[in-house]
Design a protein around this motif. Structure first.
Motif, PDB file in Angstrom:
ATOM      1  N   LEU A 154      14.925  -1.021   1.755  1.00 54.51           N
ATOM      2  CA  LEU A 154      13.941  -0.132   1.157  1.00 54.51           C
ATOM      3  C   LEU A 154      12.756  -0.006   2.098  1.00 54.51           C
ATOM      4  CD1 LEU A 154      13.074   1.455  -1.418  1.00 54.51           C
ATOM      5  CD2 LEU A 154      11.992  -0.653  -2.200  1.00 54.51           C
ATOM      6  N   ALA A 155      12.303   1.219   2.331  1.00 55.85           N
ATOM      7  CA  ALA A 155      11.122   1.466   3.165  1.00 55.85           C
ATOM      8  C   ALA A 155       9.918   1.678   2.256  1.00 55.85           C
ATOM      9  CB  ALA A 155      11.339   2.686   4.046  1.00 55.85           C
ATOM     10  N   LEU A 156       8.815   1.028   2.588  1.00 55.68           N
ATOM     11  CA  LEU A 156       7.573   1.147   1.825  1.00 55.68           C
ATOM     12  C   LEU A 156       6.467   1.636   2.751  1.00 55.68           C
ATOM     13  CD1 LEU A 156       8.315  -2.240   0.306  1.00 55.68           C
ATOM     14  CD2 LEU A 156       7.753  -0.336  -1.174  1.00 55.68           C
ATOM     15  N   HIS A 157       5.738   2.648   2.316  1.00 59.43           N
ATOM     16  CA  HIS A 157       4.661   3.232   3.111  1.00 59.43           C
ATOM     17  C   HIS A 157       3.321   2.860   2.490  1.00 59.43           C
ATOM     18  CE1 HIS A 157       2.219   6.713   4.700  1.00 59.43           C
ATOM     19  NE2 HIS A 157       2.691   6.143   5.788  1.00 59.43           N
ATOM     20  N   ALA A 158       2.487   2.155   3.236  1.00 59.38           N
ATOM     21  CA  ALA A 158       1.206   1.675   2.703  1.00 59.38           C
ATOM     22  C   ALA A 158       0.189   2.805   2.618  1.00 59.38           C
ATOM     23  CB  ALA A 158       0.659   0.547   3.571  1.00 59.38           C
ATOM     24  N   ARG A 159      -0.389   2.945   1.430  1.00 56.33           N
ATOM     25  CA  ARG A 159      -1.435   3.931   1.194  1.00 56.33           C
ATOM     26  C   ARG A 159      -2.797   3.273   0.983  1.00 56.33           C
ATOM     27  NH1 ARG A 159       2.546   6.887   1.149  1.00 56.33           N
ATOM     28  NH2 ARG A 159       3.543   8.420  -0.054  1.00 56.33           N
ATOM     29  N   GLN A 160      -2.804   1.952   0.940  1.00 60.31           N
ATOM     30  CA  GLN A 160      -4.024   1.150   0.812  1.00 60.31           C
ATOM     31  C   GLN A 160      -3.878  -0.044   1.745  1.00 60.31           C
ATOM     32  OE1 GLN A 160      -6.719   1.704  -1.241  1.00 60.31           O
ATOM     33  NE2 GLN A 160      -5.846   3.550  -2.107  1.00 60.31           N
ATOM     34  N   SER A 161      -4.990  -0.578   2.220  1.00 58.95           N
ATOM     35  CA  SER A 161      -4.968  -1.776   3.060  1.00 58.95           C
ATOM     36  C   SER A 161      -5.346  -2.997   2.230  1.00 58.95           C
ATOM     37  CB  SER A 161      -5.961  -1.646   4.213  1.00 58.95           C
ATOM     38  OG  SER A 161      -5.527  -0.669   5.120  1.00 58.95           O
ATOM     39  N   ALA A 162      -4.871  -4.156   2.647  1.00 54.81           N
ATOM     40  CA  ALA A 162      -5.243  -5.414   2.000  1.00 54.81           C
ATOM     41  C   ALA A 162      -4.963  -6.559   2.963  1.00 54.81           C
ATOM     42  CB  ALA A 162      -4.458  -5.619   0.714  1.00 54.81           C
ATOM     43  N   SER A 163      -5.884  -7.522   3.022  1.00 58.41           N
ATOM     44  CA  SER A 163      -5.660  -8.688   3.875  1.00 58.41           C
ATOM     45  C   SER A 163      -4.907  -9.773   3.100  1.00 58.41           C
ATOM     46  CB  SER A 163      -6.979  -9.232   4.405  1.00 58.41           C
ATOM     47  OG  SER A 163      -7.821  -9.589   3.332  1.00 58.41           O
ATOM     48  N   LYS A 164      -5.049  -9.773   1.797  1.00 57.39           N
ATOM     49  CA  LYS A 164      -4.289 -10.692   0.945  1.00 57.39           C
ATOM     50  C   LYS A 164      -3.547  -9.833  -0.066  1.00 57.39           C
ATOM     51  CE  LYS A 164      -7.428 -14.556   1.351  1.00 57.39           C
ATOM     52  NZ  LYS A 164      -8.222 -15.548   0.641  1.00 57.39           N
TER      53      LYS A 164
END
Length: 139
Positions: free
Chosen positions: A103-113
Motif C-alpha cells: 500500500l502506498a501512502l502519501h503524506a499531507r501533513q508532517s509530524a516528528s512523532k
C-alpha cells in the motif's frame, strides 16, 4: 485501539504461522467496530512524516478458514495523539490464506512523532505479520 463503542481483542498468535522466520503474528478480532477499531503500532521516532513524501507499506495478512472472510483495511499515519492524520489509504479486499499486501501512502501533513493505525470497519478476525513502512526514494 477501540473508539466510540468499539470492542476489540488484540493478541499474539502462533496458531497458523506464516512460513519463514516471522512466525509470530498479531490476531485482531473486532467484535463491534464502533467508531474505529484496530491496531496501533507504537510511536515511530526513526523517521519524520514529511508533507509530499510517499511511504510504502508491506505486510502479510490472513483470515481464518473455512470462511476466509475478506475485509477492507484502512491504514493511517497520524500524530502520536491521533488528532492529526498525515496520510490514509484503504485496501478493499484483504483476507484468505497468507498473502503479502502493498500500500502506498502519501503524506499531507508532517509530524516528528507519529503512529501507524490499521482499522477494520466490520466484525471479524484477521492476522497481521511483517509490517514494514519505508519512505519511497525520490527518483
Amino acid at each position: 485501539m477501540a473508539e466510540g463503542g468499539a470492542v476489540v481483542e488484540i493478541a499474539p498468535d502462533t496458531s497458523t504461522p506464516l512460513d519463514g522466520p516471522n512466525t509470530n503474528s498479531w490476531r485482531l478480532t473486532v467484535k463491534n467496530p464502533g467508531q474505529r477499531a484496530g491496531i496501533v503500532s507504537g510511536e515511530t521516532a526513526e523517521m519524520n512524516l514529511l508533507v509530499g513524501q510517499w511511504y510504502d507499506l508491506s505486510f502479510y495478512a490472513s483470515t481464518e478458514a473455512p470462511k476466509n472472510q475478506h475485509f477492507a483495511l484502512t491504514v493511517s499515519l497520524e500524530s502520536a495523539d491521533g488528532k492529526v492524520v498525515g496520510a490514509r489509504a484503504t485496501l478493499p479486499e484483504v483476507g484468505g490464506p497468507w498473502t503479502k499486501y502493498h500500500l502506498a501512502l502519501h503524506a499531507r501533513q508532517s509530524a516528528s512523532k507519529w503512529r501507524m493505525v490499521i482499522t477494520l470497519a466490520e466484525t471479524g478476525t484477521i492476522r497481521l505479520n511483517g509490517m514494514t513502512l519505508v519512505p519511497r526514494k525520490n527518483l
